[in-house]
Design a protein around this motif. Structure first.
Motif, short mmCIF file in Angstrom:
data_model
loop_
_atom_site.label_atom_id
_atom_site.label_comp_id
_atom_site.label_asym_id
_atom_site.label_seq_id
_atom_site.Cartn_x
_atom_site.Cartn_y
_atom_site.Cartn_z
N ALA A 37 -21.92 -46.35 -39.96
CA ALA A 37 -21.76 -46.10 -41.40
C ALA A 37 -20.96 -44.84 -41.67
O ALA A 37 -20.55 -44.58 -42.81
N ILE A 38 -20.75 -44.04 -40.63
CA ILE A 38 -20.08 -42.75 -40.85
C ILE A 38 -18.86 -42.65 -39.95
O ILE A 38 -18.89 -43.08 -38.80
N ALA A 39 -17.79 -42.13 -40.51
CA ALA A 39 -16.56 -41.99 -39.72
C ALA A 39 -15.96 -40.61 -39.96
O ALA A 39 -16.11 -40.04 -41.05
N TYR A 40 -15.35 -40.08 -38.93
CA TYR A 40 -14.71 -38.76 -39.05
C TYR A 40 -13.22 -38.91 -38.74
O TYR A 40 -12.86 -39.50 -37.72
N ILE A 41 -12.41 -38.37 -39.62
CA ILE A 41 -10.96 -38.42 -39.43
C ILE A 41 -10.50 -36.97 -39.44
O ILE A 41 -10.95 -36.19 -40.29
N ARG A 42 -9.61 -36.61 -38.55
CA ARG A 42 -9.07 -35.25 -38.56
C ARG A 42 -7.87 -35.13 -39.49
O ARG A 42 -6.96 -35.94 -39.43
N GLN A 43 -7.90 -34.11 -40.32
CA GLN A 43 -6.68 -33.73 -41.03
C GLN A 43 -6.03 -32.67 -40.15
O GLN A 43 -6.57 -31.57 -40.01
N HIS A 44 -4.92 -33.03 -39.54
CA HIS A 44 -4.36 -32.14 -38.53
C HIS A 44 -3.73 -30.88 -39.10
O HIS A 44 -3.66 -29.86 -38.44
N ARG A 45 -3.24 -31.00 -40.34
CA ARG A 45 -2.64 -29.82 -40.97
C ARG A 45 -3.18 -29.69 -42.38
O ARG A 45 -3.39 -30.69 -43.06
N ALA A 46 -3.40 -28.46 -42.81
CA ALA A 46 -3.99 -28.21 -44.13
C ALA A 46 -2.91 -28.37 -45.21
O ALA A 46 -2.33 -27.40 -45.68
N LEU A 47 -2.63 -29.62 -45.58
CA LEU A 47 -1.54 -29.87 -46.53
C LEU A 47 -2.05 -30.16 -47.95
O LEU A 47 -1.26 -30.52 -48.81
N GLY A 48 -3.34 -30.02 -48.16
CA GLY A 48 -3.86 -30.19 -49.52
C GLY A 48 -4.85 -31.34 -49.64
O GLY A 48 -4.98 -32.18 -48.74
N LEU A 49 -5.54 -31.39 -50.79
CA LEU A 49 -6.58 -32.39 -51.03
C LEU A 49 -6.01 -33.81 -51.03
O LEU A 49 -6.62 -34.74 -50.50
N GLY A 50 -4.84 -33.98 -51.63
CA GLY A 50 -4.22 -35.31 -51.67
C GLY A 50 -3.96 -35.81 -50.26
O GLY A 50 -4.24 -36.96 -49.92
N HIS A 51 -3.46 -34.94 -49.43
CA HIS A 51 -3.16 -35.30 -48.04
C HIS A 51 -4.46 -35.64 -47.30
O HIS A 51 -4.51 -36.60 -46.52
N ALA A 52 -5.52 -34.87 -47.56
CA ALA A 52 -6.80 -35.13 -46.89
C ALA A 52 -7.28 -36.54 -47.22
O ALA A 52 -7.69 -37.30 -46.33
N VAL A 53 -7.20 -36.92 -48.49
CA VAL A 53 -7.65 -38.26 -48.90
C VAL A 53 -6.76 -39.33 -48.26
O VAL A 53 -7.24 -40.35 -47.77
N TRP A 54 -5.48 -39.07 -48.22
CA TRP A 54 -4.52 -40.01 -47.63
C TRP A 54 -4.82 -40.25 -46.14
O TRP A 54 -4.62 -41.36 -45.62
N CYS A 55 -5.32 -39.22 -45.47
CA CYS A 55 -5.65 -39.35 -44.04
C CYS A 55 -6.67 -40.48 -43.81
O CYS A 55 -6.75 -41.03 -42.72
N ALA A 56 -7.46 -40.81 -44.83
CA ALA A 56 -8.50 -41.83 -44.68
C ALA A 56 -8.03 -43.22 -45.10
O ALA A 56 -8.81 -44.16 -45.14
N ARG A 57 -6.73 -43.36 -45.40
CA ARG A 57 -6.23 -44.61 -46.04
C ARG A 57 -6.55 -45.87 -45.25
O ARG A 57 -6.88 -46.90 -45.82
N ARG A 58 -6.48 -45.80 -43.93
CA ARG A 58 -6.68 -47.02 -43.14
C ARG A 58 -8.14 -47.48 -43.16
O ARG A 58 -8.43 -48.63 -42.90
N LEU A 59 -9.04 -46.57 -43.44
CA LEU A 59 -10.45 -46.95 -43.51
C LEU A 59 -10.84 -47.48 -44.90
O LEU A 59 -11.91 -48.04 -45.08
N ILE A 60 -9.96 -47.28 -45.86
CA ILE A 60 -10.27 -47.72 -47.22
C ILE A 60 -9.73 -49.13 -47.46
O ILE A 60 -10.43 -49.99 -47.98
N GLY A 61 -8.51 -49.37 -47.05
CA GLY A 61 -7.93 -50.70 -47.29
C GLY A 61 -7.67 -50.92 -48.76
O GLY A 61 -7.33 -49.98 -49.49
N ASN A 62 -7.92 -52.15 -49.22
CA ASN A 62 -7.51 -52.49 -50.58
C ASN A 62 -8.71 -52.63 -51.52
O ASN A 62 -8.92 -53.68 -52.10
N GLU A 63 -9.48 -51.59 -51.63
CA GLU A 63 -10.63 -51.65 -52.54
C GLU A 63 -10.85 -50.29 -53.19
O GLU A 63 -10.40 -49.26 -52.66
N PRO A 64 -11.53 -50.29 -54.35
CA PRO A 64 -11.79 -48.99 -54.99
C PRO A 64 -12.73 -48.15 -54.12
O PRO A 64 -13.53 -48.71 -53.37
N PHE A 65 -12.61 -46.85 -54.22
CA PHE A 65 -13.41 -45.96 -53.37
C PHE A 65 -13.75 -44.69 -54.14
O PHE A 65 -13.09 -44.37 -55.14
#
Ligand code: G1P
Length: 297
Positions: A100-128
């Protein structure tokens, strides 16, 4: 019926420099509010809102977070042996169902938008949902649950919102309100950390979001914004006027900014006063302190 929101992203990659030296070896999210780490409050809120998958966007030095949500067989065995069932029960909230829990590394501190984008493959095509654990919200109905209810009506993208004093607006994402319907507002613009005097309103974004996957597509091509960072606010704002337009939700509850020392201390006092086992002693102490302070003036 809308698609259920069952996944939440917790961006926890920040270095927590405002809390140095404490955060030199302890992730900020593990710092204790009464007797639970900050992140536990966000997890409890997410669970209450029906979230089933928890995605943490982390960075180097956040290993303690992974351990916190792991089972602790030796500790659990000891507690069971010595009959400390109440403590065993307290540990339950820290256990996650396998997978139920997953950890993704944000390799570079590029901002909150980038952090959320790092998780894109785990979200797919649904609201989150996105939850910023620094924003702790005390509420009778947990904030995310209130938002999910409101989202059933509106769809689109929804951000938690709260009025802030005008001189604080430049610390937040600020909404340019189109139509004000009370607890829900429709939005015609959003500005991340506006310059002093240039905020379109004093309605600020607070760290709870229900987002459409379109925001992840927007983030694919996002350029850096305020502070040179890739901003989540900018990616959400791109959806304004589309079928996934943006709403602000004025939640019922009290928000504490636990990213600041003063906010963290206030939250500590408020949460401790809400506890039967701590309230009386703490209240007495606070009253004594106030009297001493008055006498000294
Ligand atoms: C973030 C968001 C901002 C929002 C704030 C709420 O900013 O970028 O839009 O208003 O959280 O706490 P940060 O506090 O990470 O600078």
């Amino acid at each position: 019926m809308r698609k259920k929101v069952t996944k939440a992203i917790f961006p926890v990659a920040g270095m927590g420099t405002r809390f140095l030296p404490a955060t030199k070896s302890v992730p900020k999210e593990i710092m204790t509010l009464v007797d639970r780490p900050l992140v536990q409050y966000a997890i409890d809120e997410a669970r209450a809102a029906g979230i089933k998958e928890f995605i943490f966007v982390t960075s180097r030095g956040k290993g303690a977070l992974e351990d916190y949500f792991d089972h602790a067989p030796f500790l659990e065995q000891q507690l069971r042996k010595s009959g400390k069932l109440d403590l065993l029960e307290a540990l339950k909230a820290t256990n996650m169902e396998s997978g139920a829990i997953a950890y993704i590394r944000q390799h570079r501190a590029l901002g909150l938008g980038h952090a959320v984008w790092c998780a894109r493959r785990l979200i797919g095509n649904e609201p989150f949902a996105v939850m910023l654990p620094d924003d702790v919200i005390a509420a009778e109905t947990p904030c995310l649950e209130q938002m999910i209810d409101a989202y059933q009506e509106t769809g689109g993208n929804m951000v938690a919102a709260m009025e802030v004093p005008a001189d604080k607006a430049s610390s937040y994402g600020i909404l340019d309100v189109d139509e004000d319907m009370g607890s829900v507002v429709s939005v015609k613009g959003m500005v991340e950390k506006p310059e002093a005097g240039k905020a379109p309103s004093n309605l600020a974004v607070i760290g709870r979001y229900i987002l459409s996957p379109s925001v992840l597509s927007n983030l694919n091509k996002m350029k850096s914004g305020a502070g040179g960072e890739i901003q989540l606010t900018d990616a959400i704002a791109q959806d304004i006027g589309t079928e996934n337009t943006v709403y602000g939700y004025r939640f019922r509850g009290q928000r504490f900014d636990c990213g600041s020392k003063a906010g963290f201390l206030q939250a500590t006092v408020a949460f401790a006063l809400a506890r039967d086992d701590l309230r009386d002693d703490l209240l007495r102490y606070l009253q004594e302190m106030v009297q001493l302070d008055k006498a000294a003036q």
